[in-house]
Design an enzyme around this catalytic site. Sequence first.
Site, PDB file in Angstrom:
ATOM      1  N   SER A 127      42.130 -14.247 -51.562  1.00  0.00           N
ATOM      2  CA  SER A 127      42.333 -13.482 -50.317  1.00  0.00           C
ATOM      3  C   SER A 127      41.131 -13.665 -49.386  1.00  0.00           C
ATOM      4  CB  SER A 127      42.585 -12.000 -50.614  1.00  0.00           C
ATOM      5  OG  SER A 127      41.499 -11.406 -51.288  1.00  0.00           O
ATOM      6  N   ASP A 171      33.286 -10.269 -51.837  1.00  0.00           N
ATOM      7  CA  ASP A 171      34.139 -11.465 -51.836  1.00  0.00           C
ATOM      8  C   ASP A 171      34.007 -12.251 -50.541  1.00  0.00           C
ATOM      9  OD1 ASP A 171      34.927 -10.417 -54.222  1.00  0.00           O
ATOM     10  OD2 ASP A 171      36.981  -9.934 -53.601  1.00  0.00           O
TER      11      ASP A 171
HETATM   12  P1  ADP Z   1      42.706 -12.641 -55.323  1.00  0.00           P
HETATM   13  O1  ADP Z   1      41.952 -12.447 -54.056  1.00  0.00           O
HETATM   14  O2  ADP Z   1      41.908 -12.234 -56.530  1.00  0.00           O
HETATM   15  O3  ADP Z   1      43.270 -14.006 -55.497  1.00  0.00           O
HETATM   16  P2  ADP Z   1      44.422 -10.721 -54.072  1.00  0.00           P
HETATM   17  O4  ADP Z   1      45.551  -9.890 -54.578  1.00  0.00           O
HETATM   18  O5  ADP Z   1      43.277 -10.037 -53.436  1.00  0.00           O
HETATM   19  O6  ADP Z   1      43.941 -11.644 -55.293  1.00  0.00           O
HETATM   20  O7  ADP Z   1      44.961 -11.779 -53.007  1.00  0.00           O
HETATM   21  C1  ADP Z   1      46.062 -12.582 -53.314  1.00  0.00           C
HETATM   22  C2  ADP Z   1      47.014 -12.600 -52.133  1.00  0.00           C
HETATM   23  O8  ADP Z   1      46.413 -13.295 -51.029  1.00  0.00           O
HETATM   24  C3  ADP Z   1      48.297 -13.344 -52.408  1.00  0.00           C
HETATM   25  O9  ADP Z   1      49.255 -12.504 -53.008  1.00  0.00           O
HETATM   26  C4  ADP Z   1      48.726 -13.757 -51.000  1.00  0.00           C
HETATM   27  O10 ADP Z   1      49.342 -12.695 -50.318  1.00  0.00           O
HETATM   28  C5  ADP Z   1      47.403 -14.014 -50.314  1.00  0.00           C
HETATM   29  N1  ADP Z   1      47.038 -15.441 -50.353  1.00  0.00           N
HETATM   30  C6  ADP Z   1      45.938 -15.987 -50.904  1.00  0.00           C
HETATM   31  N2  ADP Z   1      45.909 -17.334 -50.714  1.00  0.00           N
HETATM   32  C7  ADP Z   1      47.026 -17.651 -50.025  1.00  0.00           C
HETATM   33  C8  ADP Z   1      47.591 -18.869 -49.518  1.00  0.00           C
HETATM   34  N3  ADP Z   1      47.012 -20.055 -49.708  1.00  0.00           N
HETATM   35  N4  ADP Z   1      48.766 -18.785 -48.844  1.00  0.00           N
HETATM   36  C9  ADP Z   1      49.373 -17.610 -48.653  1.00  0.00           C
HETATM   37  N5  ADP Z   1      48.899 -16.450 -49.106  1.00  0.00           N
HETATM   38  C10 ADP Z   1      47.751 -16.436 -49.781  1.00  0.00           C
HETATM   39 MG    MG Z   2      41.264 -10.593 -53.260  1.00  0.00          MG
END
Ligand code: ADP
Ligand code: MG
Length: 381
Positions: A127, A171
């Site tokens: 994210s 982060d």
């Molecule tokens: P983390 O940050 O630990 O990976 P989070 O729940 O904070 O987990 O963030 C994950 C979310 O961020 C995904 O469910 C999606 O909504 C969004 N996300 C992250 N990377 C992408 C991407 N490349 N394309 C679309 N959405 C994304």
């Molecule tokens: Mg996150």
Amino acid sequence: MIDEAATDFEAVHGARSSGVWAAPGRVNLIGEHTDYNDGFVLPIALPHTTRVAARRREDGRLRLYSAQGDGTITDLALDALAPGVVASWAAYPAGVCWALAEAGFAIGGADLFIDSDVPTGAGLSSSAALECATAVALNDLYELGLTAPELALIAQRAENAFVGVPCGVMDQMASACCTDGTALFLDTRTLEQRHVPLDLAAAGLRLLVIDTRVKHDLGDGAYAALRAGCERAAELLGLPALRDLPAAGLEAALDRLPDELRPLVRHVVTENGRVAAAIEHLDGGRIAELGPILTAGHASLRDDFRVSCPETDLTVEAAVAAGALGARMTGGGFGGSVIVLVEAERVAEVSAAVEGAFRSAGFAAPVTFTAVPSAGARRVG
Ligand code: ADP
Ligand code: MG
């Protein structure tokens, strides 16, 4: 991958992009659940990045496409953006535009093509990578002149106020500010930062990241509850934040708190101490000494903060039993990834031991990779 982003941009948006920007995921070496207590953290950026190919638009529209999305373009009017309006993944980049406008940096519109190899929901901060890649792209496209820490704060505001996740600042600061070959020692109160050299290979060491591929749904609500508990404890102790409680005053402070808040406070105070100890060792060139600090940090997250889970506990236990120098879960918890510090010649043995332990427990196989401290958000094409 950079050329690919530019080519794919053209296929999706029907025009050439003006550039490609990238921002990394991260793992935190030590200092977990300290960032919303004004404490200290020590993350590194991963080689895994989210790339954003982008160009300006002059019509006030934001058109977003992600290779990890549903194959459609999300088309939004910038002047209609408000918290709660965008429900999908598009809230992360849209939130960055909204937070920029709130801070007085309104943009005229943009087309974005997004692609990423940061695993999502694995505690590796996909994210923040998405937010920071978007922020650095818009900063360049519109010549906003914001610094990396300023972009990180915009990204955090997007996640807090627009997406609705009450995360601390670690982060986004890691994704925006880290540099190649260093860990980021960050004071989350003053945002004072120092890039601490971390040459694992020269020390004959490796840092494994083991993604347990578990995400327990209780995560989000539990995070907010823990944060509220920490804030309540600080209030009861008459402190601005738990960061202001010195280790020497811990026992006396615990006596003044209700039972349920004591372990939270003990974790935060001892964890800030572990960051300080880790920094001393890194500054002294004793990287291997981080091992026991990682394992002690995990015990604190498991027993006091209670954010570990059977899969992360088993990973740490199996890795240390197989000869790793130390291991801990990283990220918010309730699943996600574990970092393992290990001598280079023991990597295969330790990985095999963790995989074997998962098989015996009936858990799905984890995914393991080696992390090297990498660069923060930047233009790449
Ligand atoms: P983390 O940050 O630990 O990976 P989070 O729940 O904070 O987990 O963030 C994950 C979310 O961020 C995904 O469910 C999606 O909504 C969004 N996300 C992250 N990377 C992408 C991407 N490349 N394309 C679309 N959405 C994304
Ligand atoms: Mg996150």
